[in-house]
Design an enzyme around this catalytic site. Structure first.
Site, PDB file in Angstrom:
ATOM      1  N   LYS A 124      37.888  36.968  35.773  1.00  0.00           N
ATOM      2  CA  LYS A 124      37.182  37.186  34.500  1.00  0.00           C
ATOM      3  C   LYS A 124      37.657  38.517  33.917  1.00  0.00           C
ATOM      4  O   LYS A 124      38.065  39.401  34.666  1.00  0.00           O
ATOM      5  CB  LYS A 124      35.667  37.292  34.748  1.00  0.00           C
ATOM      6  CG  LYS A 124      35.011  36.006  35.207  1.00  0.00           C
ATOM      7  CD  LYS A 124      34.371  35.282  34.032  1.00  0.00           C
ATOM      8  CE  LYS A 124      33.617  34.049  34.454  1.00  0.00           C
ATOM      9  NZ  LYS A 124      32.294  34.369  34.986  1.00  0.00           N
ATOM     10  N   HIS A 127      35.658  43.896  31.039  1.00  0.00           N
ATOM     11  CA  HIS A 127      35.331  44.213  29.645  1.00  0.00           C
ATOM     12  C   HIS A 127      34.546  45.519  29.524  1.00  0.00           C
ATOM     13  O   HIS A 127      34.224  46.164  30.523  1.00  0.00           O
ATOM     14  CB  HIS A 127      34.592  43.044  28.990  1.00  0.00           C
ATOM     15  CG  HIS A 127      33.276  42.701  29.645  1.00  0.00           C
ATOM     16  ND1 HIS A 127      32.174  43.499  29.542  1.00  0.00           N
ATOM     17  CD2 HIS A 127      32.919  41.639  30.410  1.00  0.00           C
ATOM     18  CE1 HIS A 127      31.178  42.950  30.216  1.00  0.00           C
ATOM     19  NE2 HIS A 127      31.606  41.817  30.752  1.00  0.00           N
ATOM     20  N   HIS A 130      31.549  46.520  31.638  1.00  0.00           N
ATOM     21  CA  HIS A 130      31.739  46.935  33.025  1.00  0.00           C
ATOM     22  C   HIS A 130      31.890  48.444  33.187  1.00  0.00           C
ATOM     23  O   HIS A 130      31.625  48.983  34.245  1.00  0.00           O
ATOM     24  CB  HIS A 130      32.977  46.263  33.624  1.00  0.00           C
ATOM     25  CG  HIS A 130      32.811  44.797  33.850  1.00  0.00           C
ATOM     26  ND1 HIS A 130      33.650  43.862  33.306  1.00  0.00           N
ATOM     27  CD2 HIS A 130      31.892  44.102  34.552  1.00  0.00           C
ATOM     28  CE1 HIS A 130      33.260  42.654  33.672  1.00  0.00           C
ATOM     29  NE2 HIS A 130      32.185  42.769  34.420  1.00  0.00           N
TER      30      HIS A 130
HETATM   31  N1  ARG Z   1      29.439  40.540  40.049  1.00  0.00           N
HETATM   32  C1  ARG Z   1      28.101  40.599  39.535  1.00  0.00           C
HETATM   33  C2  ARG Z   1      28.102  40.404  38.033  1.00  0.00           C
HETATM   34  O1  ARG Z   1      29.082  40.699  37.380  1.00  0.00           O
HETATM   35  C3  ARG Z   1      27.437  41.897  39.835  1.00  0.00           C
HETATM   36  C4  ARG Z   1      27.262  42.167  41.287  1.00  0.00           C
HETATM   37  C5  ARG Z   1      26.164  43.129  41.509  1.00  0.00           C
HETATM   38  N2  ARG Z   1      25.988  43.515  42.859  1.00  0.00           N
HETATM   39  C6  ARG Z   1      25.318  42.848  43.782  1.00  0.00           C
HETATM   40  N3  ARG Z   1      25.246  43.344  44.975  1.00  0.00           N
HETATM   41  N4  ARG Z   1      24.708  41.718  43.487  1.00  0.00           N
HETATM   42  O2  ARG Z   1      27.085  39.998  37.508  1.00  0.00           O
END
Ligand code: ARG
Length: 563
Positions: A124, A127, A130
């Site tokens: 993905k 962006h 982030h």
């Molecule tokens: N990858 C997830 C997202 O973009 C965020 C992860 C956050 N961290 C976690 N330990 N759940 O939504």
């Protein structure tokens, strides 16, 4: 000398309280007319059974006031006015002795902290949204590290879940290898978006996606190979952006890392007797906490996001024995973390209390909300490059003969963006506005960086200071106020850490830069009345530059010597 300590020692000579208790009670009055430090007498009033006003007055009579201009009582407060010249001299000398270490401490010695941030999703786009969590996480890491905490920086990659089954299906159907080589993320995004469009017409595609994810979970060679390919290609792209920002991690253990650690967690939940069936799924009920159930296993047997987070939390505790585990993740996931932390607690893990969701808001341009499904996102790399380009234009107008223009534009352009992200309380949304962010004289990154470069240019012009330094000449309010700001650096860092809010340091830097510019405009440095005064002012400039550099470093911004 540390004035706050001196205040605490003088109070302790007269009262029955521990030194560190006194130190914690000491406040900085909101106005300088009320002194430089204040001690509130409310706590003493309980043990002494006397009105706080009276205690303040009695203390004022008894206390040794050597080293202070005066000590006054005002209502329930005892106000200390430092000897200004002495204070200024002490602050400058401390900064110029400690240099790069100024602001640091070993407060966190022996304590382990996990700091999770960035946690991007592979395949993905990286962006602009982030950068919010990425910048906050890095800043918190730098600040904690500066206070001696032993930190682990974790990028909990989003690299597992049913979407990878869909991606494999999309890859087999529509991927253009050439495009994948050239621009991997956009090609992966293109086929992923196409998958969703096609699946709307033909829902059986979703079954195919699920089938591929099942194969991936079962470790089938072809699917694992494809998934690894998507991951490698993505990480290569992300690295480029992390490099631009100077971001590093100690661990990239993402969601896939926990795929073989979940059965044990599910067993454990089951053994505690809190795993229940609900419409074929396995869940932990959280009604008592006014939350929907935490889903552990879906009806089709697949584990989900929350299960992986439970496994990750337990793994982090086992591996790093953390005193605190911080999750810098968007505010949209508050409920998720609440469910995960509560489930951990119900499983009997008292340390769940030490897990902390550090939430942040959204990033918007005008009134567009960012989303990846539709593919209309603003890429972070584009944003950073645009900022660098715009900064270069400004330099070309203002200072066309500058050396290393490209390098300066990079540091200032990227710094401007980071600064904008860290300027306000993190739960507030950011609305991006170039003219505001890149201005050299607003409350901006370029303004602070410019103040530093200006200070450095004065120091370069002056050459080495080796004559007499007369600090008693630094007796104006501008000089004292600036010295007071400089002295507050450590306090700003500690406040940031306490509230897990980097903006406190960002704002502090604006205050220092403003104080510096006030001083600079009110007093001549190179043409000071005599050499010893000039030297003292140069020391103040040098100390200011040092603090700006250390502070910008904490929020992830590099200084430039000329701009
Ligand atoms: N990858 C997830 C997202 O973009 C965020 C992860 C956050 N961290 C976690 N330990 N759940 O939504």
């Amino acid at each position: 000398m540390d004035y706050k300590k001196l205040v605490a020692v003088r109070i302790q000579e007269n009262v029955d309280l521990e030194l560190d208790v006194i130190e914690r009670l000491i406040e900085i009055p909101p106005k300088s007319e009320m002194g430089d430090y204040a001690f509130p007498c409310f706590q003493l009033s309980k043990t002494l059974r006397k009105a706080p006003n009276m205690i303040a007055q009695e203390l004022k009579e008894k206390i040794n006031n050597e080293g202070f201009e005066k000590i006054e009582s005002l209502g329930p407060y005892l106000n200390f006015f430092v000897d200004k010249v002495d204070f200024t001299k002490n602050s400058i000398e401390k900064i110029l002795t400690e240099r790069d270490r100024y602001g640091s401490s070993d407060l966190g010695h022996g304590k382990n902290i996990c700091v999770e941030y960035s946690s991007v999703n592979i395949a993905k786009p990286f962006h602009v949204g982030h950068l919010f969590g990425t910048a906050i996480g890095r800043a918190l890491y730098e600040m904690l590290n500066s206070q001696g905490y032993n930190c682990v920086r974790i990028n909990h990659l989003g690299d597992w879940g049913t979407q990878f089954g869909k991606l494999i299906s999309a890859y087999k159907r529509w991927c253009n290898e050439e495009a994948l080589e050239k621009e991997p993320i956009s090609e992966l995004l293109r086929i992923y978006v196409k998958f969703h469009d096609e699946a709307e017409k033909d829902p059986s595609l979703n079954d195919e996606g699920r089938m591929y994810f099942k194969k991936l979970e079962d470790g089938c060679e072809e699917e694992v190979k494809l998934w690894q390919k998507f991951k490698d290609l993505s990480l290569k792209e992300f690295e480029r952006v992390y490099d631009m920002l100077g971001i590093e991690f100690d661990s990239y253990a993402g969601e896939s890392f926990y795929s073989d650690k979940m059965d044990a967690v599910i067993d454990e939940i089951d053994k505690k007797g809190i795993l229940v069936e609900s419409n074929g799924a396995k869940v932990v009920m959280l009604d008592e906490y006014n939350m929907p159930p935490c889903i552990i296993k879906k009806a089709d047997g697949a584990t989900i996001y929350a299960t992986r987070d439970l496994a990750a939390a337990i793994y982090r505790k086992k591996t790093y024995n953390f005193d605190k585990s911080i999750y810098v993740v968007g505010a949209g996931q508050s409920l998720h973390f609440n469910q995960v932390f509560t489930t951990l607690k119900l499983m009997g893990n008292d340390w769940a209390e030490d897990c902390n969701h550090v939430a942040y808001g959204l990033v918007r341009f005008a009134d567009k909300k960012l989303s990846t499904r539709k593919g209309d996102v603003v890429l972070l790399e584009d944003l950073l490059n645009e900022s660098i380009e715009k900064t270069l234009q400004v330099i070309n107008e203002k200072n066309p003969d500058l050396d290393n223009k490209e390098d300066v534009a990079k540091k200032v352009g990227i710094g401007a963006v980071i600064f904008a992200y860290l300027k306000n309380s993190r739960e507030k949304d950011i609305v991006f506005d170039w003219s505001e962010i890149l201005s050299f004289d607003g409350e901006t990154g370029p303004y602070v960086q410019y103040s530093y470069a200006r200070g450095k240019s004065i120091l370069r012009r002056a050459g080495e200071v080796n004559g007499e330094v007369d600090y008693s000449k630094l007796n104006s309010s501008e000089e004292f106020e600036l010295a007071k700001s400089l002295e507050g650096f450590n306090k700003a860092i500690l406040n940031s850490i306490d509230r897990l809010e980097p903006f406190i340091v960002t704002r502090y830097l604006i205050e220092v830069a403003k104080g510096f510019n006030k001083f600079y405009n009110a007093h001549s440095i190179m043409n000071a009345e005599d050499e010893a005064t000039k030297n003292a002012r140069l020391k103040l400039v040098e100390a200011t530059c040092q603090v700006l550099k250390n502070g910008l470093g904490l929020i992830g911004i590099q200084v430039v010597e000329k701009m």
